[in-house]
Structures are given as C-alpha cells and as structure tokens.
Design an enzyme around this catalytic site. Structure first.
Site, mmCIF file in Angstrom:
data_model
loop_
_atom_site.group_PDB
_atom_site.id
_atom_site.type_symbol
_atom_site.label_atom_id
_atom_site.label_comp_id
_atom_site.label_asym_id
_atom_site.label_seq_id
_atom_site.Cartn_x
_atom_site.Cartn_y
_atom_site.Cartn_z
ATOM 1 N N GLU A 1 -0.294 -1.214 5.618
ATOM 2 C CA GLU A 1 1.112 -0.553 6.760
ATOM 3 C C GLU A 1 1.242 1.190 6.720
ATOM 4 O OE1 GLU A 1 4.809 0.888 8.405
ATOM 5 O OE2 GLU A 1 3.694 1.637 6.296
ATOM 6 N N ASP B 1 0.608 -0.983 0.279
ATOM 7 C CA ASP B 1 -0.146 0.150 0.154
ATOM 8 C C ASP B 1 0.805 0.799 0.100
ATOM 9 O OD1 ASP B 1 0.593 -0.530 2.620
ATOM 10 O OD2 ASP B 1 -0.498 1.064 3.081
#
Ligand SMILES: *[C@@H]1O[C@H](CO)[C@@H](O)[C@H](O)[C@H]1NC(C)=O
Ligand SMILES: *[C@@H]1O[C@H](CO)[C@@H](O)[C@H](O)[C@H]1NC(C)=O
Ligand SMILES: *[C@@H]1O[C@H](CO)[C@@H](O)[C@H](O)[C@H]1NC(C)=O
Ligand SMILES: [Zn+2]
Length: 568
Positions: free
Chosen positions: A220, A153
């Site tokens: 994350e 991400d």
C-alpha cells in the site's frame, strides 16, 4: 496509507484532523453523552448501536478486553508484528523478481503462528504469494459478506535519524503507555486488531450469520499493484461485482481534542483523484554566448508562473462530500466558531434553486475554515524541476512535474485540458510546437525551430476521484456511525459531551482505490483518536500507538462485526 506516488499522504490525512481540532477546542466537560439527532437536516445523527441478539456475548468480551492479561497479550501480538520490518519501496520489482519481498514470508509465518485458531477455522487463501484473504463462512449465504481490509507493509525507516527514536524503530516494545515502532499505527494496528477480534469471537464460540472476509495487501505504501490490485481481481472473481455489503479500510479516526466536549469521528466516504503532469520544454542547444531571448529553462519558468496564476477554482457541490462535512461542522461546531448566519445559510444552500445561498455559504465557509477550500478544488503543486547540465551550454531540455489532487467534481481529463488551455496560447506566442498527452498539436508552425512543449502523465499513476459512498438513507453508514458511538460511549476513556459522526474526504489514497467494483459502501476509518497515534509524527520518527487505544480498536471491530451480523 499513501498517495499513489512518492509523497507521504498520512500527513495530509492527519491535516484534516488537525484542522478540525482547531474548531473543537475549549473547556472539557465530564461524562460522555451522545449527540443523536435523526431529524437534523444538515447532519442527521443516529443513536449508539449495541448488539441485541449478541448483547450477552458482547458484554462478556468487553469484560475480557479490559483484563490485564488480555491487554498485555494484545500489546505483545502487535509488538511482535512490528518487529518484522515489512518495508515497501517505490522501486520494488514484481514478486518473484526481488528478494526484498522475502520479509513478507516471515510476516505471514508469524501470523499463522500467532493465530492458530484462525488459520485452522477460516479458509486462508494467498494471492500473489503474500496477499492474504481470510474467509469466515456465515450461515446465511443470502447476506452479502463484510470485508475488512488492512495492509501488511510499512514505510521504510530513515536510518540516518535512528538516534532520534526513543526506542529502536522496530522494537515493538510497550513502555507502559505506548507500543513503539514503525507500523505500530500504520497499519499493523488495524491488521492485528482485526485478527485479535476474530480470534476472540472464535474462542467465544461465535458463528457468524453473515460471512466475514479479511484481505491484507502488502504494498500500500508503494504502488499497491502487487498487493491490493491483485487482491481486487481475486475478490471480484471469487465473490463477484458488488458482492460485499461494505468494505472498511484504514482511514481517518476521531478528533478527540475535546476541550469543548464534542468528539468528531470522520469516516472517509471518498478520495480525491491523482495526477502527476510532466511538462517538458525541448529546445535547440548551442553556445550560451549567443542565447535566444528565452532558454528552455526560461520558457518553463514562464509557463510555471502562468500555471500558478491560474489555479483550479474551488466549487462546493450540493452532492459532494465537502458540503456534507461542512453541514456537519456548521450544525455541531461550538458556539462562535462560525458566523451566526451560517446555519440558516446552510439550510438555504441545500435548496437546488438557491445558487446565491450556496455561493454565499461557500465564501463564508472557506474564510472560516480554509481547509474546506482545499477539499473543494483540484490542488496543483510544482514538486520537481530539472534542466540544464552545464554552464555555457544552452539547456536542451527543462522539465517540471506538477502534482494534482483532483476534486470530486472533476476528472483527470479536466486537469489535462486545464494545462492544455494554458499551454496552447503560450506555444503560439513563443512559436513552439506542442505534444499534449500523446496528441501532436501545431500552433501555426508545423515543426518549430524554436522548440517543443511535451505534456504527459509522469508516472502513469493517474487516478480518477473515487465514487462517493452514499450516506443519506444508507443503512450501513448508520450501522458504522452507531458502532462508533456505542464503542466510544461504553468506554471509560473519554470526557466529552457528545460524539458526532461526519463524512470526510480523503486527500490521499488507500488500497481502496482498487476496490471500487466490490461494493458501493466503502468506508475508510481507523478507530483511533488524534491523541492516540501521533507521539511525534507518522511516516517519520517515533511512530507509536497508545496501548489502551489499541484495545479500543479491538472493541470497535468486535462491535462492528456483531452489529453488521445482526443487520439486514
Ligand atoms: C453532482 O452535482 C454536480 C453539479 O451540481 C453534477 O454535475 C454532478 O453530475 C452531480 N453528481 C452526481 C453523482 O449526482
Ligand atoms: C514566430 O512565428 C511567426 C510566424 O508564424 C513569425 O512572424 C515570428 O517572427 C516568429 N517569432 C520568432 C521569435 O521566431
Ligand atoms: C472494474 O470493472 C470494470 C468493468 O468491468 C473493469 O474494466 C475494471 O478493470 C475493474 N476495476 C478493477 C480495479 O478491477
Ligand atoms: Zn496505511
């Protein structure tokens, strides 16, 4: 990378590189020699480590990595991955309940299409739909696997600033020097470099002796609870507690601003803890024409003043990362950066009986490089404040949130007690009752008419400081250090006269906060220089990575897999 809650941590991460750069600064020296000094007591340095059994393979791959065809196909693979906007948001619902996750499906399909050899040779397991584990079986099952991690991400693009991007935020384009776009650095550079490395090793016919596992989380930049947390549970269940030789995740790189000639590489060996404390004052309402001496807002203000007047004090501990990093700084910093007495003082401070030397050393260190003060204490920052809804109405509630980054030697409990110790006398003085982290405390008045102070964990995101990865006599730290040095030394990009590897302490937290059970050897390091990944800032506009830095990352991962494969 990001702290648990809402603020970007990479800027914090980079702060240490910037600050280190401040003392690595003057004349450039040609030709890279390597600092190796295994006998230094302050900061032992290993020799560059090149593969031996795999020397020929390593050389062959290196030659290929420098070819124009390899470079352009690598830039293309990274660029195409950047074009898929895998943004994560703080308010995402769990996987399955929020269609904003769907883009990760596109990303996973992209990876499978881009790396068919990997998908047909390694065992690929998905965890919580989008989390990826790739298992590359080694021939010797007695060796603990190597775990390489990265996250899929990226932080969202602020579209109100779109016109400030030199290339569109998700262009993934290569302009001859830079690969552009959100994620080109954080963290698709690590992820795609790992895959290109494995793919190249597979194509070259390499068969590992030691199992290699890759694990890619996908939130994350938000909480990590859908990605890394679920991956951690899977990995612990599948491989066992403490089952991995080492974990390498994203982190600091190396400070390459080498006008004085020394490159400092800074693998992270621990991370500060995290705590958002909520402080609320609840008070009776009423008309503001007949106010009490202090409204809830006034009381909160007094309390904040008291909090800021009583910060956590810095403490350098001999077994802490700040001290280890300080010893490396003192040993290898250029002449004139520290007072002359510093080396001698550092040696004396290492002696467990010489508290006076440690005290003097801390003082001199903090005044030479204030960043070490930050590393050595729990920081507190009042970041949010709310209160009042209308003029003429006494505010019935005022609240503040205080963000803490907890020093290695401290704990969330110590932070809570610190606040409690300030609040209790304050409550007595102003006749307030207190509820402190779930516990009701009566300061002489059972239920105060005047109001109440409520202390709590604001977002349930508390995190203890991480365990510290040992570096002394740790073979795997030596392998990592030696690999960093050999990768730098065998590259043609550098003009420096030495490389020093120094442990560092992360101020923010990576996905590794979920991986503590998997190994004691957790390193946070991305093999990039400070000129390679910051074109114009990060987590902000114009994220971009130097193309040749990306090739260096691939060289680093290749050397690391081969070196770890050869080590016992
Ligand atoms: C590190 O040192 C501090 C004080 O000097 C001590 O309280 C702590 O237990 C030590 N930690 C470890 C892991 O040895
Ligand atoms: C606070 O409480 C004490 C008794 O516990 C009382 O003497 C004092 O007047 C109170 N002060 C206020 C401001 O209410
Ligand atoms: C690590 O192990 C402990 C003890 O078995 C367990 O309570 C904890 O949940 C594990 N932590 C993670 C992040 O899985
Ligand atoms: Zn990251």
């Amino acid at each position: 990378m990001k702290p648990i809650s809402y603020r970007p941590a990479f800027s914090l991460f980079c702060a240490s590189l910037v600050l280190l750069s401040l003392w690595i600064n003057s004349e450039k020296i040609l030709g890279l020699r390597i600092t190796s000094d295994p006998d230094s007591t302050l900061c032992p340095q290993v020799e560059p480590l090149f593969p031996t059994a795999h020397a020929e393979l390593s050389k062959r791959l290196d030659t290929m990595y420098f070819s124009e065809t390899f470079k352009s196909s690598s830039y293309q693979l990274l660029g195409a991955s950047v074009q898929i906007p895998t943004e994560s948001y703080d308010d995402l619902l769990p996987v399955g309940q929020d269609d904003r996750w769907d883009v990760f499906k596109t990303f996973n399909i992209y990876l499978e299409g881009a790396f068919p050899l990997i998908y047909s040779t390694l065992k690929v397991i998905t965890v919580n739909t989008y989390g990826l584990v790739l298992h590359w079986q080694g021939s010797d099952a007695t060796l603990k696997p190597l775990l390489l991690t990265a996250h899929q991400d990226v932080v969202p693009v602020d579209w109100s600033n779109e016109d400030k991007w030199v290339h569109p935020p998700y262009s993934g384009s290569y302009d001859g020097t830079w690969i552009w776009g959100r994620g080109s650095v954080d963290d698709k550079a690590d992820l795609i470099a790992q895959l290109i490395t494995v793919n190249s090793l597979l194509e070259a016919g390499f068969q590992p002796r030691r199992t290699v596992v890759l694990a890619f989380g996908f939130d994350e930049e938000a909480s990590g609870t859908e990605g890394a947390e679920k991956l951690a549970a899977f990995l612990e269940e599948r491989y066992g507690k403490n089952a991995f030789a080492m974990i390498l995740d994203e982190g600091e790189g190396y400070a390459e601003n080498v006008k004085e000639g020394t490159i400092f590489a800074l693998p992270g060996v621990s991370e500060k803890g995290y705590f958002d404390a909520s402080i609320e004052i609840l008070a009776p309402g009423g008309h503001s024409s007949i106010p009490p001496e202090h409204t809830s807002i006034g009381l909160l203000s007094l309390l904040i003043v008291s909090l800021e007047a009583n910060p956590h004090l810095p403490r350098l501990t001999r077994n802490g990362t700040a001290f280890a990093a300080a010893k490396c700084a003192v040993e290898h910093a250029p002449e004139g950066r520290f007072p002359h007495s510093m080396k001698d003082l550092a040696h004396r401070a290492m002696n467990a009986h010489d508290e006076i030397a440690l005290e003097k050393f801390s003082k001199a260190l903090f005044s030479s490089i204030p960043f070490f003060d930050v590393l050595s204490h729990t920081t507190q920052a009042v970041d949010l404040i709310t209160g009042g809804i209308k003029t003429n109405m006494l505010p019935q509630r005022a609240g503040a949130i205080v963000n803490h980054r907890i020093a290695e030697h401290s704990s969330t409990l110590e932070v809570k007690n610190h606040i409690k110790d300030l609040v209790l006398p304050f409550a007595t003085r102003y006749n307030l009752s207190v509820q402190a982290f779930g516990e009701d405390i009566h300061c002489g008045h059972k239920i105060s008419r005047l109001g109440k102070i409520v202390l709590s964990d604001a977002f349930y995101s508390a995190l203890e400081p991480s365990p510290i990865t040992p570096i002394a006599e740790n073979h795997l730290y030596d392998v990592l250090s030696g690999t960093i040095k050999s990768t730098l030394q065998s590259s043609s990009r550098y003009e420096a006269d030495g490389v020093v590897v120094s442990p560092s302490l992360g101020l923010g937290n990576t996905d590794t906060r979920f991986y503590w059970n998997l190994t004691e050897n957790i390193f946070r390091y991305s093999h990039r220089g400070d000129r390679d990944d910051v074109y114009n800032g990060m987590h902000t506009i114009n994220e971009a990575l130097r193309g040749d830095a990306f090739i260096e990352e691939i060289r680093f991962f290749t050397m690391l897999i081969l070196n770890v494969d050869e080590s016992h």
